[in-house]
Design a protein around this motif. Structure first.
Motif, short mmCIF file in Angstrom:
data_model
loop_
_atom_site.label_atom_id
_atom_site.label_comp_id
_atom_site.label_asym_id
_atom_site.label_seq_id
_atom_site.Cartn_x
_atom_site.Cartn_y
_atom_site.Cartn_z
N LYS A 184 84.80 76.35 75.77
CA LYS A 184 84.17 75.80 76.97
C LYS A 184 83.65 76.85 77.94
O LYS A 184 82.75 76.57 78.74
N ASP A 185 84.19 78.05 77.90
CA ASP A 185 83.76 79.11 78.81
C ASP A 185 83.17 80.31 78.08
O ASP A 185 83.06 81.40 78.66
N ASP A 186 82.79 80.12 76.83
CA ASP A 186 82.27 81.22 76.01
C ASP A 186 80.80 81.46 76.36
O ASP A 186 79.93 80.62 76.10
N LYS A 187 80.52 82.61 76.93
CA LYS A 187 79.16 82.92 77.38
C LYS A 187 78.20 83.21 76.24
O LYS A 187 77.00 83.35 76.45
N ARG A 188 78.71 83.30 75.02
CA ARG A 188 77.84 83.53 73.86
C ARG A 188 77.16 82.23 73.40
O ARG A 188 76.29 82.27 72.55
N ILE A 189 77.59 81.10 73.97
CA ILE A 189 77.02 79.80 73.61
C ILE A 189 76.02 79.39 74.66
O ILE A 189 76.34 79.33 75.85
N LEU A 190 74.81 79.08 74.23
CA LEU A 190 73.76 78.67 75.15
C LEU A 190 74.01 77.26 75.67
O LEU A 190 73.96 77.00 76.87
N MET A 191 74.25 76.32 74.76
CA MET A 191 74.56 74.94 75.13
C MET A 191 75.05 74.19 73.90
O MET A 191 75.10 74.74 72.80
N TRP A 192 75.44 72.93 74.12
CA TRP A 192 75.94 72.06 73.06
C TRP A 192 74.95 70.92 72.84
O TRP A 192 74.64 70.17 73.77
N ASP A 193 74.45 70.78 71.62
CA ASP A 193 73.60 69.66 71.22
C ASP A 193 74.54 68.63 70.58
O ASP A 193 74.99 68.80 69.45
N LEU A 194 74.85 67.57 71.32
CA LEU A 194 75.91 66.66 70.89
C LEU A 194 75.51 65.77 69.72
O LEU A 194 76.37 65.36 68.94
N TYR A 195 74.22 65.46 69.60
CA TYR A 195 73.82 64.53 68.53
C TYR A 195 72.37 64.80 68.17
O TYR A 195 71.48 64.62 68.99
N ASN A 196 72.14 65.22 66.93
CA ASN A 196 70.77 65.45 66.45
C ASN A 196 70.16 64.16 65.95
O ASN A 196 70.68 63.51 65.04
#
Length: 301
Positions: A123-135
């Motif tokens: 949840k606080d990992d700065k290496r992740i841009l964002m979460w795409d919850l459902y394609n």
């Protein structure tokens, strides 16, 4: 599935291919997860996610992880996957969780545990841009049947409250209820368009009217045979300060150099690649394309 399982996870291959992406100035990669691989080996799955994030950071990239997906094959199993069917686009691509979720039962509890565990861990990992919850919820004739799971996914994610934005990409103007929910609940507006520039621009214009000033990122585009090419689309998106993530990087087991509806190429090279940028050895499919990408990303390597 093979991307994430211990026996088939290949970090050296990932490192090599992300290096090719870095060489043309890419700074983000969209990568799909699968709950069945997490369920098989929860700690190993998360460790492998960490390894991918570390390699991505080395190459100056952030990752956009995707949880659920309504596209292609409905049935799946852990373990080594079948070989691709010759000449068939995405012959081995797996839905997650597939249509079985609509029958209810314990799978929904598993999916909640999965989403919550991954988001809580990163949840606080700065290496992740964002979460795409459902394609593309509703794809493959699911339509509004997918909206309940999409709502649940956003609810589960909001309870964890990750520092990274949450999104789900608008992809079909006919899925009005799904698109409305996606726009209303996404921190950043994401969308897909495999269309020619004028049609693509109409989607941008319609989303700008409801974005409320939120940024736009196109998380899928580039299908050469449909007129969605780098030359036609990428300068247009850069001019409007819209992020651009094309489909396809390296010609591989997904076989997305073949078009969605092509069945007759076998093992032959298609006359025009549908997706993908690099051949298996890292040589560009079209050096004019990679030169254009480098010119637009200001990367002259």
């Amino acid at each position: 599935m093979e991307f994430w399982q211990a026996e088939t996870f290949n970090i050296s291959e990932i490192d090599k291919e992300l290096g090719w992406a870095q060489s043309i100035g890419m700074n983000c990669m969209r990568i799909y997860l699968h709950h069945a691989a997490w369920q098989q080996d929860k700690s190993g799955f998360k460790n492998r996610m960490c390894n991918v994030l570390s390699v991505a950071k080395k190459h100056g990239m952030k990752i956009l992880f995707v949880f659920f997906d309504d596209c292609w094959n409905d049935k799946y199993a852990i373990g080594r996957q079948p070989l691709p069917r010759p000449g068939v686009h995405n012959s081995g691509w797996l839905k997650d969780p597939g249509n079985i979720v609509q029958k209810g039962g314990p799978l929904l509890d598993t999916l909640q545990a999965y989403v919550s565990d991954i988001l809580r861990t990163f949840k606080d990992d700065k290496r992740i841009l964002m979460w795409d919850l459902y394609n593309e919820p509703g794809q493959f004739d699911q339509h509004d049947n997918s909206r309940p799971l999409m709502k649940e996914a956003f609810g589960w994610a909001r309870k964890i409250n990750p520092s990274q934005p949450l999104t789900s990409g608008v992809y079909d103007d006919n899925e009005k209820a799904i698109a409305k929910f996606q726009v209303e609940n996404s921190d950043i507006i994401t969308y897909h368009s495999y269309d020619k520039p004028d049609v693509h621009q109409r989607r941008i214009d319609s989303l700008n009217k409801v974005s409320g000033g939120r940024p736009l990122i196109c998380t899928e585009y580039m299908a050469r045979k449909r007129g969605s090419t780098f030359a036609a689309i990428l300068p247009m998106l850069k001019k409007q300060n819209i992020g651009a993530i094309n489909w396809g990087l390296v010609d591989g087991k997904t076989q997305t150099k073949y078009a969605w509806d092509e069945k007759d190429w076998g093992n032959k090279e298609p006359a025009i690649w549908f997706h993908d940028i690099f051949r298996k050895d890292g040589v560009p499919y079209d050096s004019k394309e990679t030169d254009l990408i480098k010119s637009l990303t200001k990367n002259k390597k």
